[in-house]
Design an enzyme around this catalytic site. Structure first.
Site, PDB file in Angstrom:
ATOM      1  CE  LYS A 183      -2.316  10.734   3.039  1.00 11.50           C
ATOM      2  NZ  LYS A 183      -3.020   9.889   2.039  1.00 11.50           N
ATOM      3  CG  HIS A 193      -1.991  -1.010   1.196  1.00 12.73           C
ATOM      4  ND1 HIS A 193      -3.244  -0.800   0.672  1.00 12.73           N
ATOM      5  CD2 HIS A 193      -1.959  -2.282   1.616  1.00 12.73           C
ATOM      6  CE1 HIS A 193      -3.950  -1.910   0.794  1.00 12.73           C
ATOM      7  NE2 HIS A 193      -3.188  -2.826   1.368  1.00 12.73           N
ATOM      8  CE  LYS A 195      -6.188  13.985   0.235  1.00  8.47           C
ATOM      9  NZ  LYS A 195      -6.311  12.749  -0.534  1.00  8.47           N
ATOM     10  NE  ARG A 196      -3.664  10.145  10.124  1.00  6.35           N
ATOM     11  CZ  ARG A 196      -3.396   9.253  11.061  1.00  6.35           C
ATOM     12  NH1 ARG A 196      -4.277   8.308  11.342  1.00  6.35           N
ATOM     13  NH2 ARG A 196      -2.281   9.295  11.747  1.00  6.35           N
ATOM     14  CB  THR A 207     -10.054   4.870  -1.038  1.00  5.82           C
ATOM     15  OG1 THR A 207      -9.473   5.191   0.221  1.00  5.82           O
ATOM     16  CG2 THR A 207      -9.434   3.596  -1.578  1.00  5.82           C
ATOM     17  CE  LYS A 266     -13.982   6.121   0.955  1.00  5.14           C
ATOM     18  NZ  LYS A 266     -13.003   6.132   2.050  1.00  5.14           N
TER      19      LYS A 266
END
Ligand code: 26Q
Length: 808
Positions: A549, A355, A543-544, A651, A655
């Site tokens: 990111k 992952h 998100k985290r 992911t 959504k």
């Protein structure tokens, strides 16, 4: 199929309240009613579970075992009612009995047994495996405390314990009679008997693993599966034999170990820390699971020799890697198999999903720790390692490759290499990610055993993430696609494409989004006291919190807008609200600074009258599954802006897309596949591609040059140093971007390199928003083409290509 009418459900709830709490409905509290509802649904599912189990046995079906240190289940009441097709009946029954259904649902705590993407993926897959009628079991730890609750105090993250089991345990069915014993430490004694070498582990500390089963219902089927969560108990609370010899500390050691092992979820995401408790958790859960699988298999078949024909173990990242040596231990030490036979069966039974490609997330455990904690497992790993190394040497005759592929090296156990050696398949979670694994991270292993390497692009449970949480959109889809086909055939969403230009459909979609935004605004007001303007663009990054990111890139762009607005109050044509939600790992100082920065900026903008009805920044506290469920239907812009090559899949991106939000993103992870179905015209792409990122890094990236060249960027970065109205300076973040700090290079994630391109993408987005017709058309295309991101599709691929099990 429906197990209840409103009336029979009312009766069942009333009876349950009476039996469990000794109360009539008019005396019961909301909490008691919530538990009673859970118990009533659990009963139905448990009965179906017995049937599913019997059938699997009778037909000797191959079993899938999904092992994950995380299952981020969120809430179950509404979901189970939905899957059992009794949601309307449950709502009605609750109202008839004098309760507000929404209040009852809202009372349920999230089962937060995970950090983020990896844990939520496991939960979505469990739903799909059940819906596709695959006999499958999930396994994890029954953490007493799930992911911490986040509070923002004076702009900073504060962590609170998540004591979810008080109210959340109603779904759990403890099975003490199926307990397993797990052994740690001690010494090995070898002896010959009957021509066989026997190895026994003596003086070990033993911990009891007690299964707490959570039953999982599928949609449109009576099939149910189980999520088996292991709880820890001391085998002998105080060892009286040791105690009487005066060894008081040792006597209490087992109890101490048992008390800590299932106590808390590690809150690190995409980051490895070599804590011994974490290794204990991993082995505890793996050993209990493998023993339980082997025991069940033996009960049915009386032998373990056909284990691989009847079982497949999927491991969610390397965290459950120890299944490989644990299977070997059971096959050799307990079933008396030869090494070769045991290895053959093990290798055919285990598959590994990777992952992440982030180096800091790769698990490398100190040999010394493994050796003292798990002496027998350590012996087995050494043997696996030696044989693997020989194979590699014979194949490549190249010491650099031997080193790269080694399982044991430099005093460490490399879990990913152990998984590659000991498994039948290795897969990445998006096309790009799997290519990077094949061409880069696991290049050598792929050269030797290319057939092992596969891709399965992630997917999400579209019943939860669309139909259940967005009833407005669900209704529109049913109207346009002719019913509920899309619930079990997500590809049917494609039919919406035909309506992209239809003005009435566009208007209906816009009205649904508007209503969802209003609902979310009301919720935000109630829970956090913030006032959101439903006329504004809802531009969301949830998100985290992680540097790769690039929440900080989003912040830099907002600063640029803010500065522009100072000079020209008409610079922003449409009100724009930026929403953030993110937890930072408690030990990740930079991530926490970025959270504080977002809050400082939000406060600054809030207090500047120029920004009124133009620009707003909101940090949503405690982002979690149940908050995502409210937010996704209300979102219009999805920020997926990781440095290309770093986000394995994502992911959340799926959504948003399913709920009609448009993506501003880089060509990273599953965004690449999104782009393949949407084209340039239906998303807002920007930034360097993965290969360009690699090249730039090789050539030598100097962010200062960009700073010197671009006055807009310069002003934004200078604003970090200066800080905002709360007087906090972000000099540290400025330094990190321009000069690097604490061992990391300047602007490690290339924010400055992508800044200009990102601002342009945001501008294109804002202009497009001004054209409602165009926007709604794009939104319809997004929903229509999101079917490939359904977990049903992903799970079917696992079943066909990796597990080799039939499915619906
Ligand atoms: C490892 C060792 C010790 C302590 C913690 C960990 C640890 C825990 C969690 C390492 C990694 C994680 C979580 C990783 C994760 O969530 N990865 C995400 O997985 C998603 C599902 O495949 C992808 O969509 C995301 O791209 C990926 O970041």
């Amino acid at each position: 199929m429906t197990p209840f009418t409103t009336k029979t459900l009312e009766e069942a709830l009333t009876a349950k309240l009476m039996l469990n709490f000794g109360k009539a409905p008019d005396e019961a509290t909301d909490q008691e009613m919530m538990k009673a509802s859970a118990l009533v649904l659990r009963d139905v599912m448990a009965i179906r579970g017995v049937e599913s189990h019997k059938k699997a046995r009778r037909e000797q079906q191959k079993q899938v075992h999904y092992l994950s240190l995380e299952f981020l289940m969120g809430r179950s009441l509404m979901k189970n009612a939905y899957n059992l097709e009794v949601l309307p009946q449950l709502k009605e029954a609750l109202e008839h009995l004098g309760f507000k259904a929404a209040d009852i649902f809202e009372l349920e705590p999230d089962a937060g047994l995970g950090n983020g993407g990896l844990g939520r993926l496991a939960a979505c897959y469990l739903d799909s495996m059940t819906t596709l009628e695959i006999p499958a079991t999930g396994y994890s730890i029954c953490y007493e405390l799930g992911i911490f609750k986040q509070k923002i105090v004076e702009g900073q993250q504060v962590e609170l314990p998540d004591d979810w089991k008080n109210l959340g345990a109603a779904w759990l069915l403890p099975k003490p009679e199926e307990a397993q014993e797990v052994r740690f430490g001690g010494t090995l004694r070898e002896f010959w008997d009957d021509g066989h070498l026997h190895i026994v582990n003596e003086n070990a500390i033993t911990v009891q693993a007690i299964p707490c089963d959570m039953v999982v219902a599928g949609y449109g089927t009576k099939h149910v599966n189980t999520l088996r969560l292991w709880d820890a108990r001391a085998s002998h609370p105080v060892d009286m034999a040791l105690f009487s010899r005066g060894e008081y500390l040792k006597a209490a050691e087992e109890e101490a170990m048992a008390k800590t092992i299932a106590r808390i979820l590690y809150p690190e995401d995409n980051h490895y820390e070599g804590k011994s408790l974490r290794l204990k958790q991993q082995y505890f859960f793996v050993s209990a699971t493998v023993q339980s699988i082997a025991r069940n298999h033996l009960e049915t078949y009386g032998t373990l020799k056909n284990f691989h024909e009847k079982n497949v173990i999927q491991i969610n990242d390397t965290h459950p890697t120890l299944v490989i040596p644990e299977l070997m231990r059971i096959f050799i030490d307990e079933a008396g198999m030869s090494w070769d036979e045991a290895w053959d069966i093990t290798r055919q039974s285990v598959a590994y999903t990777n992952h992440t490609v982030l180096a800091e997330a790769l698990e490398r455990w100190p040999q010394s720790l493994v050796e003292t904690l798990l002496p027998r497992i350590w012996q087995i790993i050494q043997e696996i390692s030696a044989r693997w190394q020989k194979k590699v040497e014979e194949f490549y005759h190249d010491p650099t490759k031997t080193k790269k592929m080694a399982i044991l090296w430099d005093g460490e156990v490399r879990m990913a290499n152990l998984c590659i050696a000991g498994g039948i398949a290795v897969n990445g979670v998006s096309g790009l990610h799997s290519d990077i694994l094949k061409k880069d991270v696991f290049k050598e292993a792929c050269g030797m055993e290319p057939w092992k390497f596969q891709n399965v692009t992630n997917g999400i449970d579209h019943r939860r993430w669309l139909s259940e949480i967005n009833p407005g959109l669900d209704g529109l889809i049913r109207d346009l696609t002719g019913g509920d086909e899309y619930l079990t055939h997500p590809a049917a969403l494609r039919k919406l494409d035909d309506y992209a230009d239809d003005k009435t459909v566009q208007a209906r979609l816009a009205a649904i989004k508007r209503k969802n935004k209003e609902d979310f605004a009301a919720y935000a007001k109630k829970t956090q006291g913030v006032v959101l303007n439903p006329d504004a663009i809802f531009d969301v990054q949830v998100k985290r919190l992680h540097e790769y990111k690039r929440q900080l890139l989003n912040v830099l762009h907002i600063i640029s807008l803010y500065q522009k607005l100072q000079e020209d109050p008409n610079a922003i044509t449409h009100p724009h609200t930026f929403l953030f939600g993110a937890k930072a790992a408690p030990g990740y100082a930079v991530a926490k600074r970025i959270i504080r920065l977002i809050n400082s900026l939000a406060d600054e903008i809030d207090h500047n009258p120029i920004c009124k009805d133009k620009l707003q920044v909101v940090f949503l506290e405690n982002y979690r599954v149940s908050l995502a469920e409210r937010l996704m239907p209300a979102s219009e812009v999805s920020q997926q802006i990781s440095t290309a090559g770093k986000e394995a899949s994502g992911t959340g991106n799926m959504k948003f897309m399913m709920n009609g939000a448009l993506t501003v993103g880089t060509l990273d992870g599953a965004n690449v596949e999104m782009h393949e179905v949407l084209g340039d015209e239906n998303m807002f792409l920007f930034g360097l591609h993965a290969d360009e990122v690699e090249r730039l890094k090789k050539e030598g990236y100097v962010p200062q040059r960009l700073y010197n060249r671009d006055p807009v960027l310069q002003n934004c970065l200078n604003a970090l140093r200066k800080g905002f109205r709360d007087g906090v300076s972000y000099e540290d973040l400025y330094q990190r971007l321009l000069f690097g700090a604490g061992g990391s290079p300047a602007d490690e994630y290339l924010l400055l390199a992508d800044f200009a391109s990102y601002c342009q993408a945001e501008q294109r987005m804002a202009e497009t928003y001004g054209n409602a017709e165009r926007w709604n058309r794009m939104s319809i295309h997004n929903i229509a083409r999101s079917g490939i991101f359904a977990a049903d599709r992903a799970v079917a691929e696992y079943a066909d290509n990796i597990w080799h099990v039939p499915h619906k």
